[in-house]
Design a protein around this motif. Structure first.
Motif, short mmCIF file in Angstrom:
data_model
loop_
_atom_site.label_atom_id
_atom_site.label_comp_id
_atom_site.label_asym_id
_atom_site.label_seq_id
_atom_site.Cartn_x
_atom_site.Cartn_y
_atom_site.Cartn_z
N MET A 1 0.83 -1.18 0.00
CA MET A 1 0.00 0.00 0.00
C MET A 1 0.88 1.24 0.00
N SER A 2 0.54 2.19 -0.80
CA SER A 2 1.30 3.42 -0.93
C SER A 2 0.91 4.41 0.17
N ASP A 3 1.87 5.25 0.55
CA ASP A 3 1.60 6.31 1.52
C ASP A 3 1.32 7.63 0.84
N SER A 4 0.94 7.59 -0.43
CA SER A 4 0.67 8.83 -1.15
C SER A 4 -0.52 9.54 -0.51
N GLN A 5 -0.56 10.83 -0.70
CA GLN A 5 -1.62 11.63 -0.10
C GLN A 5 -2.57 12.13 -1.17
N VAL A 6 -3.77 12.42 -0.76
CA VAL A 6 -4.81 12.96 -1.63
C VAL A 6 -5.11 14.37 -1.18
N THR A 7 -5.20 15.28 -2.11
CA THR A 7 -5.55 16.66 -1.80
C THR A 7 -6.97 16.92 -2.28
N ILE A 8 -7.77 17.48 -1.39
CA ILE A 8 -9.14 17.85 -1.73
C ILE A 8 -9.26 19.36 -1.60
N LYS A 9 -9.78 19.99 -2.63
CA LYS A 9 -9.96 21.43 -2.59
C LYS A 9 -11.43 21.75 -2.37
N LEU A 10 -11.68 22.67 -1.43
CA LEU A 10 -13.03 23.11 -1.11
C LEU A 10 -13.07 24.62 -1.17
N THR A 11 -14.23 25.16 -1.48
CA THR A 11 -14.40 26.59 -1.33
C THR A 11 -14.49 26.90 0.16
N SER A 12 -14.38 28.16 0.50
CA SER A 12 -14.52 28.55 1.92
C SER A 12 -15.89 28.17 2.45
N ASP A 13 -16.92 28.38 1.65
CA ASP A 13 -18.28 28.01 2.07
C ASP A 13 -18.38 26.51 2.30
N GLU A 14 -17.85 25.73 1.37
CA GLU A 14 -17.91 24.27 1.52
C GLU A 14 -17.16 23.81 2.76
N ALA A 15 -15.99 24.39 2.99
CA ALA A 15 -15.19 24.02 4.15
C ALA A 15 -15.90 24.37 5.46
N LEU A 16 -16.51 25.53 5.50
CA LEU A 16 -17.21 25.96 6.71
C LEU A 16 -18.40 25.05 7.02
N VAL A 17 -19.20 24.76 6.01
CA VAL A 17 -20.38 23.91 6.20
C VAL A 17 -19.95 22.48 6.55
N LEU A 18 -18.94 21.96 5.87
CA LEU A 18 -18.46 20.61 6.15
C LEU A 18 -17.89 20.53 7.56
N SER A 19 -17.13 21.53 7.96
CA SER A 19 -16.55 21.54 9.30
C SER A 19 -17.65 21.48 10.37
N HIS A 20 -18.69 22.28 10.18
CA HIS A 20 -19.79 22.28 11.15
C HIS A 20 -20.46 20.91 11.20
N TRP A 21 -20.70 20.31 10.03
CA TRP A 21 -21.35 19.01 9.98
C TRP A 21 -20.48 17.94 10.64
N LEU A 22 -19.17 17.97 10.37
CA LEU A 22 -18.28 16.99 10.99
C LEU A 22 -18.25 17.15 12.50
N GLU A 23 -18.29 18.38 12.98
CA GLU A 23 -18.33 18.62 14.43
C GLU A 23 -19.59 17.99 15.02
N LYS A 24 -20.74 18.21 14.38
CA LYS A 24 -21.98 17.61 14.86
C LYS A 24 -21.90 16.09 14.81
N LEU A 25 -21.33 15.56 13.75
CA LEU A 25 -21.20 14.11 13.59
C LEU A 25 -20.37 13.52 14.71
N GLN A 26 -19.26 14.19 15.04
CA GLN A 26 -18.39 13.68 16.08
C GLN A 26 -19.03 13.76 17.47
N MET A 27 -20.03 14.62 17.63
CA MET A 27 -20.70 14.75 18.92
C MET A 27 -21.86 13.76 19.08
N THR A 28 -22.16 13.02 18.04
CA THR A 28 -23.24 12.04 18.11
C THR A 28 -22.67 10.66 18.40
#
Length: 77
Positions: A1-28
């Motif tokens: 298995m390779s240790d290569s990395q994947v880069t994902i680009k998000l807009t600021s809006d996408e990053a903000l909304v995703l961050s909030h959703w992930l925070e909620k997900l982690q609290m459940t």
């Protein structure tokens, strides 16, 4: 298995909304949503990376910025 990395680009809006959703997900009870423990590592890593790159998460007016980002990302009816 390779240790290569994947880069994902998000807009600021996408990053903000995703961050909030992930925070909620982690609290459940993640076992209800995430049925494979291997998924937890990338979830936590992504959430941590977003926390480090989004200073607006900790700034006044966060809720208003989050709602504005959600509105911009929602498809128009």
């Amino acid at each position: 298995m390779s240790d290569s990395q994947v880069t994902i680009k998000l807009t600021s809006d996408e990053a903000l909304v995703l961050s909030h959703w992930l925070e909620k997900l982690q609290m459940t009870d993640l076992s209800r949503v995430v049925d494979d423990p291997a998924v937890w590592a990338p979830i936590h890593r992504t959430a941590g990376a977003l926390d480090k790159t989004l200073p607006e998460l900790f700034a006044p007016g966060y809720e208003q910025r989050l709602e504005a980002a959600r509105q911009r990302l929602r498809p128009e009816d």
